[in-house]
Design a protein around this motif. Structure first.
Motif, PDB file in Angstrom:
ATOM      1  N   HIS A  50       0.822  -1.204   0.000  1.00  0.00           N
ATOM      2  CA  HIS A  50       0.000   0.000   0.000  1.00  0.00           C
ATOM      3  C   HIS A  50       0.863   1.265   0.000  1.00  0.00           C
ATOM      4  CE1 HIS A  50      -3.754  -2.121   0.530  1.00  0.00           C
ATOM      5  NE2 HIS A  50      -3.257  -2.791   1.553  1.00  0.00           N
ATOM      6  N   THR A  51       0.260   2.355  -0.407  1.00  0.00           N
ATOM      7  CA  THR A  51       0.937   3.647  -0.378  1.00  0.00           C
ATOM      8  C   THR A  51       1.011   4.171   1.054  1.00  0.00           C
ATOM      9  OG1 THR A  51      -1.127   4.854  -0.683  1.00  0.00           O
ATOM     10  CG2 THR A  51       0.080   4.202  -2.678  1.00  0.00           C
ATOM     11  N   LEU A  52       1.843   5.200   1.235  1.00  0.00           N
ATOM     12  CA  LEU A  52       1.954   5.825   2.550  1.00  0.00           C
ATOM     13  C   LEU A  52       0.600   6.364   3.002  1.00  0.00           C
ATOM     14  CD1 LEU A  52       3.531   6.951   4.953  1.00  0.00           C
ATOM     15  CD2 LEU A  52       4.125   8.934   3.544  1.00  0.00           C
ATOM     16  N   ALA A  53      -0.122   7.014   2.116  1.00  0.00           N
ATOM     17  CA  ALA A  53      -1.423   7.583   2.481  1.00  0.00           C
ATOM     18  C   ALA A  53      -2.378   6.494   2.968  1.00  0.00           C
ATOM     19  CB  ALA A  53      -2.018   8.325   1.295  1.00  0.00           C
ATOM     20  N   ARG A  54      -2.394   5.367   2.271  1.00  0.00           N
ATOM     21  CA  ARG A  54      -3.279   4.272   2.693  1.00  0.00           C
ATOM     22  C   ARG A  54      -2.827   3.697   4.031  1.00  0.00           C
ATOM     23  NH1 ARG A  54      -6.573   2.273   4.710  1.00  0.00           N
ATOM     24  NH2 ARG A  54      -7.783   0.414   4.251  1.00  0.00           N
ATOM     25  N   ASN A  55      -1.542   3.614   4.259  1.00  0.00           N
ATOM     26  CA  ASN A  55      -1.049   3.077   5.525  1.00  0.00           C
ATOM     27  C   ASN A  55      -1.385   3.977   6.706  1.00  0.00           C
ATOM     28  OD1 ASN A  55      -0.053   0.736   4.439  1.00  0.00           O
ATOM     29  ND2 ASN A  55       2.039   1.502   4.205  1.00  0.00           N
ATOM     30  N   LEU A  56      -1.447   5.270   6.465  1.00  0.00           N
ATOM     31  CA  LEU A  56      -1.837   6.179   7.540  1.00  0.00           C
ATOM     32  C   LEU A  56      -3.313   5.988   7.893  1.00  0.00           C
ATOM     33  CD1 LEU A  56       0.021   9.498   6.669  1.00  0.00           C
ATOM     34  CD2 LEU A  56       0.796   7.536   8.004  1.00  0.00           C
ATOM     35  N   LEU A  57      -4.136   5.717   6.898  1.00  0.00           N
ATOM     36  CA  LEU A  57      -5.539   5.396   7.177  1.00  0.00           C
ATOM     37  C   LEU A  57      -5.656   4.099   7.972  1.00  0.00           C
ATOM     38  CD1 LEU A  57      -7.227   6.278   3.764  1.00  0.00           C
ATOM     39  CD2 LEU A  57      -7.378   7.555   5.905  1.00  0.00           C
ATOM     40  N   THR A  58      -4.788   3.141   7.649  1.00  0.00           N
ATOM     41  CA  THR A  58      -4.784   1.875   8.383  1.00  0.00           C
ATOM     42  C   THR A  58      -4.401   2.084   9.843  1.00  0.00           C
ATOM     43  OG1 THR A  58      -4.245   0.624   6.379  1.00  0.00           O
ATOM     44  CG2 THR A  58      -3.761  -0.431   8.493  1.00  0.00           C
ATOM     45  N   MET A  59      -3.446   2.949  10.101  1.00  0.00           N
ATOM     46  CA  MET A  59      -3.077   3.260  11.485  1.00  0.00           C
ATOM     47  C   MET A  59      -4.264   3.822  12.251  1.00  0.00           C
ATOM     48  SD  MET A  59       0.735   4.907  10.933  1.00  0.00           S
ATOM     49  CE  MET A  59       0.838   5.455  12.646  1.00  0.00           C
ATOM     50  N   LYS A  60      -5.037   4.655  11.582  1.00  0.00           N
ATOM     51  CA  LYS A  60      -6.232   5.212  12.216  1.00  0.00           C
ATOM     52  C   LYS A  60      -7.256   4.115  12.490  1.00  0.00           C
ATOM     53  CE  LYS A  60      -9.458   8.171  13.411  1.00  0.00           C
ATOM     54  NZ  LYS A  60      -9.474   8.815  14.745  1.00  0.00           N
ATOM     55  N   GLU A  61      -7.439   3.212  11.536  1.00  0.00           N
ATOM     56  CA  GLU A  61      -8.422   2.137  11.686  1.00  0.00           C
ATOM     57  C   GLU A  61      -8.019   1.141  12.762  1.00  0.00           C
ATOM     58  OE1 GLU A  61      -8.497   0.549   7.773  1.00  0.00           O
ATOM     59  OE2 GLU A  61      -9.535   2.288   6.912  1.00  0.00           O
ATOM     60  N   LEU A  62      -6.742   0.781  12.804  1.00  0.00           N
ATOM     61  CA  LEU A  62      -6.290  -0.249  13.738  1.00  0.00           C
ATOM     62  C   LEU A  62      -6.075   0.275  15.151  1.00  0.00           C
ATOM     63  CD1 LEU A  62      -3.652  -2.250  11.642  1.00  0.00           C
ATOM     64  CD2 LEU A  62      -6.019  -2.878  12.122  1.00  0.00           C
ATOM     65  N   TRP A  63      -5.495   1.470  15.260  1.00  0.00           N
ATOM     66  CA  TRP A  63      -5.039   1.946  16.576  1.00  0.00           C
ATOM     67  C   TRP A  63      -5.573   3.328  16.944  1.00  0.00           C
ATOM     68  CZ3 TRP A  63      -0.560   0.430  13.297  1.00  0.00           C
ATOM     69  CH2 TRP A  63      -0.278  -0.933  13.426  1.00  0.00           C
ATOM     70  N   ASP A  64      -6.428   3.877  16.115  1.00  0.00           N
ATOM     71  CA  ASP A  64      -6.979   5.216  16.349  1.00  0.00           C
ATOM     72  C   ASP A  64      -5.870   6.251  16.490  1.00  0.00           C
ATOM     73  OD1 ASP A  64      -9.114   6.978  16.562  1.00  0.00           O
ATOM     74  OD2 ASP A  64      -9.162   6.856  18.753  1.00  0.00           O
ATOM     75  N   VAL A  65      -4.847   6.102  15.651  1.00  0.00           N
ATOM     76  CA  VAL A  65      -3.714   7.029  15.642  1.00  0.00           C
ATOM     77  C   VAL A  65      -3.804   7.901  14.393  1.00  0.00           C
ATOM     78  CG1 VAL A  65      -1.214   7.198  15.345  1.00  0.00           C
ATOM     79  CG2 VAL A  65      -2.168   5.578  16.985  1.00  0.00           C
ATOM     80  N   GLU A  66      -3.750   9.209  14.598  1.00  0.00           N
ATOM     81  CA  GLU A  66      -3.744  10.145  13.473  1.00  0.00           C
ATOM     82  C   GLU A  66      -2.367  10.794  13.397  1.00  0.00           C
ATOM     83  OE1 GLU A  66      -6.993  12.738  12.732  1.00  0.00           O
ATOM     84  OE2 GLU A  66      -8.371  11.568  13.980  1.00  0.00           O
ATOM     85  N   VAL A  67      -1.786  10.758  12.216  1.00  0.00           N
ATOM     86  CA  VAL A  67      -0.452  11.323  12.029  1.00  0.00           C
ATOM     87  C   VAL A  67      -0.390  11.975  10.659  1.00  0.00           C
ATOM     88  CG1 VAL A  67       0.386   9.084  11.195  1.00  0.00           C
ATOM     89  CG2 VAL A  67       2.024  10.794  11.982  1.00  0.00           C
ATOM     90  N   LYS A  68       0.346  13.061  10.559  1.00  0.00           N
ATOM     91  CA  LYS A  68       0.463  13.774   9.297  1.00  0.00           C
ATOM     92  C   LYS A  68       1.378  13.017   8.347  1.00  0.00           C
ATOM     93  CE  LYS A  68      -0.439  18.421  11.072  1.00  0.00           C
ATOM     94  NZ  LYS A  68       0.074  19.802  11.217  1.00  0.00           N
ATOM     95  N   GLU A  69       0.997  13.026   7.078  1.00  0.00           N
ATOM     96  CA  GLU A  69       1.783  12.316   6.067  1.00  0.00           C
ATOM     97  C   GLU A  69       3.210  12.861   5.992  1.00  0.00           C
ATOM     98  OE1 GLU A  69       1.505  11.225   1.297  1.00  0.00           O
ATOM     99  OE2 GLU A  69      -0.306  11.701   2.439  1.00  0.00           O
ATOM    100  N   GLU A  70       3.364  14.174   6.150  1.00  0.00           N
ATOM    101  CA  GLU A  70       4.693  14.778   6.083  1.00  0.00           C
ATOM    102  C   GLU A  70       5.625  14.198   7.142  1.00  0.00           C
ATOM    103  OE1 GLU A  70       6.793  19.214   6.413  1.00  0.00           O
ATOM    104  OE2 GLU A  70       4.619  18.981   6.589  1.00  0.00           O
ATOM    105  N   PHE A  71       5.095  13.986   8.353  1.00  0.00           N
ATOM    106  CA  PHE A  71       5.909  13.435   9.438  1.00  0.00           C
ATOM    107  C   PHE A  71       6.366  12.010   9.117  1.00  0.00           C
ATOM    108  CE2 PHE A  71       6.014  10.654  13.164  1.00  0.00           C
ATOM    109  CZ  PHE A  71       7.065  11.228  13.871  1.00  0.00           C
TER     110      PHE A  71
END
Length: 216
Positions: A50-71
């Motif tokens: 998956h792309t970075l953007a999709r993986n950040l959505l996965t982090m939100k879905e799995l662990w309720d973690v929100e993080v900026k793509e730039e970071f």
């Protein structure tokens, strides 16, 4: 495989054994910044392919973690640089399969969600770059896999019909993109989590040696 004129390869996990590399880069970041203990099975099941953007959505879905793509872009690439991407090995039998295709005058393309500089650097390092006739990388499409536009673009570049091309992928994400573009898709992975999701692929194998056999 009758009337085969070209093979389109995915890159990460298909030609190069990079998933462990990416996992080792992400694991300490998730642990240090978010107190998440990422294991390799979870990486393969939810993040690989998956792309970075999709993986950040996965982090939100799995662990309720929100993080900026730039970071995450900055921190993961710092870790990639520390590990040296040129240490990533080719997948077993990848070189032999490419040389076989060259001998048979079957043209080769690359369709990947990775970026062109990384692809160029690694294929040049392994003396394989000259064998590829077309490249479709992350920079070339608006919507990455599983959207089929990357394979549709590769078909346009090749000039071949859908019936004359086969794609080789290692994830359901990539295989879906190839199938939806109208191509036959050979899926190659030993990871159980992926194999369970790849029942729609045209063929499903464990390694590239088996692919070499079916293309003869």
């Amino acid at each position: 495989m009758k009337d085969l004129k070209a093979v389109f390869f995915d890159f990460d996990g298909t030609l190069v054994d990079s998933e462990r590399f990416y996992f080792e880069a992400w694991k300490p970041i998730l642990k240090y910044h978010f107190s998440i203990d990422l294991d390799f099975e979870t990486w393969i099941q939810h993040f690989a392919g998956h792309t970075l953007a999709r993986n950040l959505l996965t982090m939100k879905e799995l662990w309720d973690v929100e993080v900026k793509e730039e970071f995450m872009w900055k921190t993961t690439r710092e870790n990639y640089a520390q590990q040296d991407m040129l240490s990533i090995p080719l997948m077993p039998h990848a070189r032999e399969l490419i040389h076989f295709l060259v001998e048979q005058d079957i043209q080769i393309g690359l369709v990947t969600s990775n970026f062109r500089p990384t692809v160029d650097r690694m294929l040049t390092h392994y003396d394989l770059h000259e064998h590829f006739s077309w490249f479709v990388t992350r920079e070339d499409v608006v919507n990455p896999k599983p959207n089929p536009s990357c394979y549709e673009k590769a078909l346009q570049l090749s000039g071949f019909s859908k019936e004359e091309v086969v794609a080789i992928e290692d994830t359901a994400t990539g295989a879906r993109a190839a199938i939806d573009a109208g191509l036959k898709c050979i899926a190659v992975t030993k990871q159980k989590a992926e194999r369970d999701r790849l029942d729609f692929a045209t063929y499903l194998f464990s390694d590239l040696k088996e692919v070499n056999a079916i293309l003869r």
